[in-house]
Design a protein around this motif. Sequence first.
Motif, PDB file in Angstrom:
ATOM      1  N   ASP A  36      -3.706  15.670  -4.341  1.00 54.79           N
ATOM      2  CA  ASP A  36      -3.589  16.418  -3.083  1.00 54.79           C
ATOM      3  C   ASP A  36      -2.142  16.822  -2.793  1.00 54.79           C
ATOM      4  O   ASP A  36      -1.795  17.137  -1.652  1.00 54.79           O
ATOM      5  N   PHE A  85      -1.607  19.998  -0.819  1.00 58.38           N
ATOM      6  CA  PHE A  85      -1.985  19.905   0.587  1.00 58.38           C
ATOM      7  C   PHE A  85      -0.787  19.476   1.435  1.00 58.38           C
ATOM      8  O   PHE A  85      -0.511  20.053   2.497  1.00 58.38           O
ATOM      9  N   SER A 117       1.209  21.805   4.045  1.00 56.26           N
ATOM     10  CA  SER A 117       1.199  21.357   5.443  1.00 56.26           C
ATOM     11  C   SER A 117       2.605  21.418   6.035  1.00 56.26           C
ATOM     12  O   SER A 117       2.805  21.881   7.166  1.00 56.26           O
ATOM     13  N   THR A 134      -2.697  34.492   0.442  1.00 56.64           N
ATOM     14  CA  THR A 134      -3.840  34.041  -0.342  1.00 56.64           C
ATOM     15  C   THR A 134      -4.782  35.211  -0.592  1.00 56.64           C
ATOM     16  O   THR A 134      -5.119  35.949   0.340  1.00 56.64           O
ATOM     17  N   ARG A 167      -7.627  24.482  -4.743  1.00 56.19           N
ATOM     18  CA  ARG A 167      -6.346  24.685  -4.071  1.00 56.19           C
ATOM     19  C   ARG A 167      -6.318  23.883  -2.777  1.00 56.19           C
ATOM     20  O   ARG A 167      -6.723  24.370  -1.712  1.00 56.19           O
ATOM     21  N   PRO A 168      -5.836  22.629  -2.840  1.00 64.64           N
ATOM     22  CA  PRO A 168      -5.758  21.808  -1.626  1.00 64.64           C
ATOM     23  C   PRO A 168      -4.933  22.459  -0.522  1.00 64.64           C
ATOM     24  O   PRO A 168      -5.126  22.166   0.656  1.00 64.64           O
ATOM     25  N   ASN A 212      -5.160  25.389   0.570  1.00 71.80           N
ATOM     26  CA  ASN A 212      -6.028  26.191   1.431  1.00 71.80           C
ATOM     27  C   ASN A 212      -6.560  25.357   2.603  1.00 71.80           C
ATOM     28  O   ASN A 212      -6.757  25.865   3.706  1.00 71.80           O
ATOM     29  N   LYS A 213      -6.794  24.065   2.342  1.00 69.75           N
ATOM     30  CA  LYS A 213      -7.268  23.169   3.401  1.00 69.75           C
ATOM     31  C   LYS A 213      -6.203  23.029   4.486  1.00 69.75           C
ATOM     32  O   LYS A 213      -6.515  23.025   5.684  1.00 69.75           O
ATOM     33  N   ALA A 214      -4.947  22.941   4.073  1.00 68.02           N
ATOM     34  CA  ALA A 214      -3.853  22.821   5.043  1.00 68.02           C
ATOM     35  C   ALA A 214      -3.777  24.058   5.926  1.00 68.02           C
ATOM     36  O   ALA A 214      -3.612  23.965   7.142  1.00 68.02           O
ATOM     37  N   LYS A 266      -6.141  26.049   6.739  1.00 74.67           N
ATOM     38  CA  LYS A 266      -7.275  26.048   7.667  1.00 74.67           C
ATOM     39  C   LYS A 266      -7.005  25.110   8.849  1.00 74.67           C
ATOM     40  O   LYS A 266      -7.272  25.450  10.000  1.00 74.67           O
ATOM     41  N   ILE A 267      -6.455  23.929   8.551  1.00 73.75           N
ATOM     42  CA  ILE A 267      -6.161  22.953   9.603  1.00 73.75           C
ATOM     43  C   ILE A 267      -5.158  23.518  10.606  1.00 73.75           C
ATOM     44  O   ILE A 267      -5.291  23.323  11.824  1.00 73.75           O
TER      45      ILE A 267
END
Length: 255
Positions: free
Chosen positions: A94, A97, A101, A123, A132-133, A135-137, A139-140
């Motif tokens: 991760d 991420f 972040s 992106t 792609r971790p 991308n999660k960041a 979104k958060i």
Amino acid sequence: MNLKDKHEQLQKILKDLGKVGIAYSGGVDSSFLLKAAVDALGPGNVLACISLGPAEPANMHERARKTAEAIGVELMVVEAGEMDDPDFTSNKADRCFHCKSRLCRTLLDVAKQRGFPHVVFGTNHDDLDDFRPGNKAMKIFGIRSPLAEAGLTKNEIRELSRQAGLPTADQPASPCLASRIPYGLEVTEQRLRQIDQAEGVLRSLGFVEFRVRHHDTIARIEVREQDVARLMTEPIRSKVVEKLKALGFRYVTAD
């Protein structure tokens, strides 16, 4: 949608945002997003923010600066400080991420201080299918990705970049240097510097698409299949081995 429709959709998304800070690297995607944003909103409503941490390839900054200058937009250098984060340097799966972040927080703070209500990343639609971790960041933190939202793929972005006359249209991808270090091996400034300098050696010898993977004492060079024979031919082979060993690698392999 065809390419024209996607481009129009991108313009609509940007116009709806009104004023944006852009996570800019000088790569294909972020350069096109920067140009599209300036076209849609005007240069006064766009701020390009570039991170110059040790994980970024050194050769990218001057190229990115010139592209932003040609587009006619302000370029601001930021430091996300990812090397101060043990969750990044420990290099688990991760890693991205945690890096993303920190960058999201930094850019949101900068945007707020400068009066930009939105931050966007480059992106593209292809990136949504990859692991792609980062991308999660995004979104958060509520970061938007207009290129992906418009359904634009990498090849389509390259084509639109050609139409716009951008010098990045056929530029090879150049992800962060930490991606050359396998999970579990600590990310250090020394290793990042070794990778950057080793890739500089290949660039100076005329190679265009390549990676140097850092496996502690081993440098594993990846080149296109059609370039393998050239890499292994003298005197290039000996030059590469000599220079990479001088950087601290004990062994040099080709893939």
